[in-house]
Scaffold this motif. Structure first.
Motif, short mmCIF file in Angstrom:
data_model
loop_
_atom_site.label_atom_id
_atom_site.label_comp_id
_atom_site.label_asym_id
_atom_site.label_seq_id
_atom_site.Cartn_x
_atom_site.Cartn_y
_atom_site.Cartn_z
N ARG A 72 26.59 24.31 26.04
CA ARG A 72 25.85 24.06 26.59
C ARG A 72 26.12 22.05 26.31
NH1 ARG A 72 19.93 24.85 24.69
NH2 ARG A 72 19.31 22.83 25.55
N ASP A 73 25.90 21.61 27.03
CA ASP A 73 26.20 19.86 26.96
C ASP A 73 25.65 19.10 27.51
OD1 ASP A 73 26.38 17.17 27.13
OD2 ASP A 73 28.48 18.29 28.23
N ASN A 74 24.31 19.34 26.14
CA ASN A 74 22.64 18.54 26.86
C ASN A 74 22.32 16.85 27.21
OD1 ASN A 74 21.57 20.71 25.24
ND2 ASN A 74 21.43 19.65 22.68
N ALA A 75 23.49 16.36 26.87
CA ALA A 75 24.00 15.19 27.67
C ALA A 75 23.46 15.23 28.89
CB ALA A 75 24.68 14.59 26.90
N LYS A 76 23.87 16.22 29.24
CA LYS A 76 24.51 16.03 31.24
C LYS A 76 23.63 17.62 31.81
CE LYS A 76 30.02 16.29 31.38
NZ LYS A 76 30.50 16.23 31.38
N ASN A 77 22.97 18.52 31.06
CA ASN A 77 21.56 18.66 30.79
C ASN A 77 22.40 19.96 31.39
OD1 ASN A 77 19.19 18.26 30.60
ND2 ASN A 77 18.32 18.01 32.98
N ALA A 78 23.33 20.73 31.57
CA ALA A 78 23.92 21.71 31.63
C ALA A 78 24.43 22.72 31.27
CB ALA A 78 25.68 21.47 32.12
N VAL A 79 24.56 24.42 30.86
CA VAL A 79 25.07 25.47 30.14
C VAL A 79 25.71 25.56 30.81
CG1 VAL A 79 23.23 26.77 31.11
CG2 VAL A 79 23.97 26.83 28.62
#
Length: 124
Positions: A72-79
């Motif tokens: 996941r990349d919380n900065a991009k709000n993505a998984v």
């Protein structure tokens, strides 16, 4: 409006790889556990993988362990779900989901938000 949108599915051959992405919007999901489920034709949702908010806890189903990697990349709000060495048994619609508060990441009822799914088809 809260949305989870999956992408990256497609038709591949056995042994190939795919990387699924799930883009979240409408709220921040950085505190949520994020999961991947799949549903084959005529079957129920099955747990694939899950990752907690800081990637400190990651769980895989036995059927994908060693082949799939969730991140996941919380900065991009993505998984993401990296799928390697795909087999025809991996053919399904893949869904990402978000769980604001649960410790049972493998259970579909624990997830509050769901995407529409992306089709993965693996030919032999």
């Amino acid at each position: 409006q809260v949305q989870l949108v999956e992408s990256g599915g497609g038709l591949v051959q056995a042994g190939d790889s795919l990387r699924l992405s799930c883009a979240a919007s409408g709220r921040t999901f950085s505190s949520d556990a994020m999961g991947w489920f799949r549903r084959a034709p005529g079957k129920e949702h099955k747990f694939v993988a899950a990752i907690n908010w800081n990637a400190g806890r990651i769980v895989y189903s036995d059927s994908v362990k060693g082949r799939f990697t969730v991140s996941r990349d919380n900065a991009k709000n993505a998984v993401y779900l990296q799928m390697n060495d795909l087999t025809p048994e991996d053919t399904a619609v893949y869904y990402c989901a978000a769980s604001p508060s649960s410790s049972d990441y493998t259970a579909a009822p624990a997830y509050l938000y769901w995407g529409q799914g992306t089709q993965v088809t693996v030919s032999s």
